[in-house]
Motif scaffolding. Structure first.
Motif, PDB file in Angstrom:
ATOM      1  N   HIS A  17      -3.752   5.608   4.701  1.00 23.51           N
ATOM      2  CA  HIS A  17      -4.608   5.152   3.577  1.00 23.51           C
ATOM      3  C   HIS A  17      -3.683   5.098   2.388  1.00 23.51           C
ATOM      4  O   HIS A  17      -3.333   6.317   2.070  1.00 23.51           O
ATOM      5  CB  HIS A  17      -6.010   5.538   3.297  1.00 23.51           C
ATOM      6  CG  HIS A  17      -7.019   5.276   4.893  1.00 23.51           C
ATOM      7  ND1 HIS A  17      -6.670   5.961   5.708  1.00 23.51           N
ATOM      8  CD2 HIS A  17      -7.840   4.223   5.081  1.00 23.51           C
ATOM      9  CE1 HIS A  17      -7.637   5.512   6.839  1.00 23.51           C
ATOM     10  NE2 HIS A  17      -8.126   4.422   6.341  1.00 23.51           N
ATOM     11  N   ASP A  18      -4.138   3.959   1.607  1.00 21.50           N
ATOM     12  CA  ASP A  18      -3.594   4.017   0.196  1.00 21.50           C
ATOM     13  C   ASP A  18      -4.398   4.648  -0.936  1.00 21.50           C
ATOM     14  O   ASP A  18      -5.595   5.449  -0.449  1.00 21.50           O
ATOM     15  CB  ASP A  18      -2.941   2.793  -0.308  1.00 21.50           C
ATOM     16  CG  ASP A  18      -4.303   1.820  -0.831  1.00 21.50           C
ATOM     17  OD1 ASP A  18      -5.473   2.304  -0.723  1.00 21.50           O
ATOM     18  OD2 ASP A  18      -3.999   0.630  -0.993  1.00 21.50           O
TER      19      ASP A  18
ATOM     20  N   ASP B 104       7.380   6.033   3.656  1.00 22.51           N
ATOM     21  CA  ASP B 104       6.541   6.495   4.507  1.00 22.51           C
ATOM     22  C   ASP B 104       6.591   7.798   5.023  1.00 22.51           C
ATOM     23  O   ASP B 104       5.755   8.342   5.130  1.00 22.51           O
ATOM     24  CB  ASP B 104       6.289   5.526   5.773  1.00 22.51           C
ATOM     25  CG  ASP B 104       5.246   5.573   6.592  1.00 22.51           C
ATOM     26  OD1 ASP B 104       4.101   6.107   6.142  1.00 22.51           O
ATOM     27  OD2 ASP B 104       5.553   5.256   7.832  1.00 22.51           O
TER      28      ASP B 104
ATOM     29  N   GLU C  89       2.099   1.749  -3.422  1.00 28.74           N
ATOM     30  CA  GLU C  89       0.879   2.275  -4.356  1.00 28.74           C
ATOM     31  C   GLU C  89       0.730   3.669  -4.175  1.00 28.74           C
ATOM     32  O   GLU C  89       0.718   4.634  -5.258  1.00 28.74           O
ATOM     33  CB  GLU C  89      -0.398   1.520  -4.098  1.00 28.74           C
ATOM     34  CG  GLU C  89      -0.677   0.118  -4.849  1.00 28.74           C
ATOM     35  CD  GLU C  89      -2.020  -0.283  -4.331  1.00 28.74           C
ATOM     36  OE1 GLU C  89      -2.192  -1.051  -5.075  1.00 28.74           O
ATOM     37  OE2 GLU C  89      -2.823   0.086  -3.691  1.00 28.74           O
ATOM     38  N   ALA C  90       0.964   4.272  -2.806  1.00 28.95           N
ATOM     39  CA  ALA C  90       0.895   5.581  -2.508  1.00 28.95           C
ATOM     40  C   ALA C  90       1.983   6.211  -3.253  1.00 28.95           C
ATOM     41  O   ALA C  90       1.962   7.431  -3.875  1.00 28.95           O
ATOM     42  CB  ALA C  90       0.722   5.963  -1.059  1.00 28.95           C
TER      43      ALA C  90
ATOM     44  N   ILE D  77      -3.273   1.586   5.839  1.00 31.06           N
ATOM     45  CA  ILE D  77      -1.910   1.242   5.768  1.00 31.06           C
ATOM     46  C   ILE D  77      -1.434   0.600   7.013  1.00 31.06           C
ATOM     47  O   ILE D  77      -1.550   1.457   7.972  1.00 31.06           O
ATOM     48  CB  ILE D  77      -0.981   2.303   4.961  1.00 31.06           C
ATOM     49  CG1 ILE D  77      -1.195   2.780   3.931  1.00 31.06           C
ATOM     50  CG2 ILE D  77       0.367   1.970   5.283  1.00 31.06           C
ATOM     51  CD1 ILE D  77      -0.653   4.094   3.389  1.00 31.06           C
TER      52      ILE D  77
ATOM     53  N   ARG E 297       1.001  -1.253  -0.117  1.00 33.22           N
ATOM     54  CA  ARG E 297       0.058   0.051  -0.083  1.00 33.22           C
ATOM     55  C   ARG E 297       0.823   1.327  -0.074  1.00 33.22           C
ATOM     56  O   ARG E 297       0.353   2.306  -0.495  1.00 33.22           O
ATOM     57  CB  ARG E 297      -1.018  -0.192   1.239  1.00 33.22           C
ATOM     58  CG  ARG E 297      -2.207  -1.277   0.943  1.00 33.22           C
ATOM     59  CD  ARG E 297      -2.771  -1.494   2.111  1.00 33.22           C
ATOM     60  NE  ARG E 297      -3.715  -2.557   1.769  1.00 33.22           N
ATOM     61  CZ  ARG E 297      -4.759  -3.102   2.628  1.00 33.22           C
ATOM     62  NH1 ARG E 297      -4.794  -2.463   4.024  1.00 33.22           N
ATOM     63  NH2 ARG E 297      -5.525  -4.081   2.229  1.00 33.22           N
ATOM     64  N   LEU E 298       2.075   1.257   0.543  1.00 33.74           N
ATOM     65  CA  LEU E 298       2.853   2.181   0.565  1.00 33.74           C
ATOM     66  C   LEU E 298       3.567   2.453  -0.704  1.00 33.74           C
ATOM     67  O   LEU E 298       3.705   3.605  -1.273  1.00 33.74           O
ATOM     68  CB  LEU E 298       3.840   2.101   1.654  1.00 33.74           C
ATOM     69  CG  LEU E 298       3.467   2.824   3.124  1.00 33.74           C
ATOM     70  CD1 LEU E 298       4.717   2.179   4.092  1.00 33.74           C
ATOM     71  CD2 LEU E 298       3.160   4.374   2.994  1.00 33.74           C
TER      72      LEU E 298
ATOM     73  N   TRP F  92      -4.107   5.889 -10.308  1.00 33.50           N
ATOM     74  CA  TRP F  92      -4.503   4.620  -9.220  1.00 33.50           C
ATOM     75  C   TRP F  92      -4.973   3.499  -9.916  1.00 33.50           C
ATOM     76  O   TRP F  92      -4.969   2.554  -9.177  1.00 33.50           O
ATOM     77  CB  TRP F  92      -5.432   5.521  -8.400  1.00 33.50           C
ATOM     78  CG  TRP F  92      -6.967   5.604  -8.920  1.00 33.50           C
ATOM     79  CD1 TRP F  92      -7.084   5.757 -10.106  1.00 33.50           C
ATOM     80  CD2 TRP F  92      -8.080   5.238  -8.084  1.00 33.50           C
ATOM     81  NE1 TRP F  92      -8.510   5.764 -10.204  1.00 33.50           N
ATOM     82  CE2 TRP F  92      -9.060   5.432  -9.002  1.00 33.50           C
ATOM     83  CE3 TRP F  92      -8.299   4.880  -6.968  1.00 33.50           C
ATOM     84  CZ2 TRP F  92     -10.395   5.106  -8.545  1.00 33.50           C
ATOM     85  CZ3 TRP F  92      -9.591   4.629  -6.483  1.00 33.50           C
ATOM     86  CH2 TRP F  92     -10.657   4.754  -7.320  1.00 33.50           C
TER      87      TRP F  92
END
Length: 224
Positions: free
Chosen positions: A128-129, A120, A86-87, A135, A83-84, A97
């Motif tokens: 959140h992603d 991070d 993706e962000a 996350i 998820r990080l 996205w």
């Protein structure tokens, strides 16, 4: 057992299965695990038995599987990396996205914890992603929240889209084209079971979507 990409994918699949279980059930069916990973039930059973022998899962023949606390922590760390990443790909690299899930699936297995911590920090410790998924913390803990979907939420209530549960690129593009990304306001005007349709009010316009799509948009009430 040293974590490998295969082990991590199994831990993730079982974790996702646990999250979606009805409250009166505790074990994820083996068929569900096999389907999620695209393998035969026999292959899934063999791997799950190995996870159980390593203390990462509890396996009950003919019933299903559940992660142990150790397995849940490892699954949380994999989700944190995914998820990080993706962000990062969306916020820093400028990717859509709708495109980043598959890249994150690959990178989650090779990126170091040191790099993830740096990402991070760089992103400002996001919770959140881009799809609204929480996350996990650096300890692998995942925030648990009970959300309703557009298929189950109250009618005529101001809501905010919080999370999209389907990562399919075509579906995400559909969500984006209708301004239904996480953070957007929405209200369910009515549901037509016969037509399998859900009527939404989105700011100054109305949108009709299918019940299946509505079940994948998770929402929360907007405080009055």
């Amino acid at each position: 057992m040293l974590p490998s990409s295969t082990v991590e994918n199994y831990l993730k699949a079982i974790f996702h299965g646990q999250v979606s279980l009805p409250r009166d059930e505790r074990l994820v069916p083996m068929g569900q695990v096999a389907t999620a990973l695209g393998v035969t039930p026999g292959t899934a059973t063999t791997m799950v038995k190995a996870l159980a022998e390593s203390g990462l899962a509890e396996y009950e023949p003919y019933s299903g599987v559940r992660l142990t606390p150790a397995g849940e922590k490892l699954a949380g760390l994999v989700l944190r990396r995914h998820r990080l990443v993706e962000a990062f790909l969306v916020q820093v690299m400028g990717m859509s996205w709708a495109e980043v899930h598959e890249d994150a699936e690959q990178l989650e297995h090779v990126v170091s914890d040191r790099l993830i911590d740096r990402i991070d920090e760089m992103l400002g410790r996001p919770t959140h992603d881009p799809h609204g998924d929480p996350i996990p913390t650096a300890d692998g803990e995942v925030a648990s929240t009970q959300l309703e979907s557009l298929l189950t939420c109250p009618l005529g209530t101001p809501l905010k889209v919080t999370r999209i549960s389907d990562q399919d690129p075509a579906f995400l593009r559909f969500i984006e084209s209708n301004d239904l990304k996480p953070g957007e306001p929405v209200e369910v005007e009515s549901r037509d079971d016969a037509a399998d349709a859900v009527m939404l009010r989105r700011k100054d316009r109305r949108i009709t979507i299918g019940a299946r799509a509505a079940s994948k948009l998770l929402v929360e009430a907007v405080p009055s």
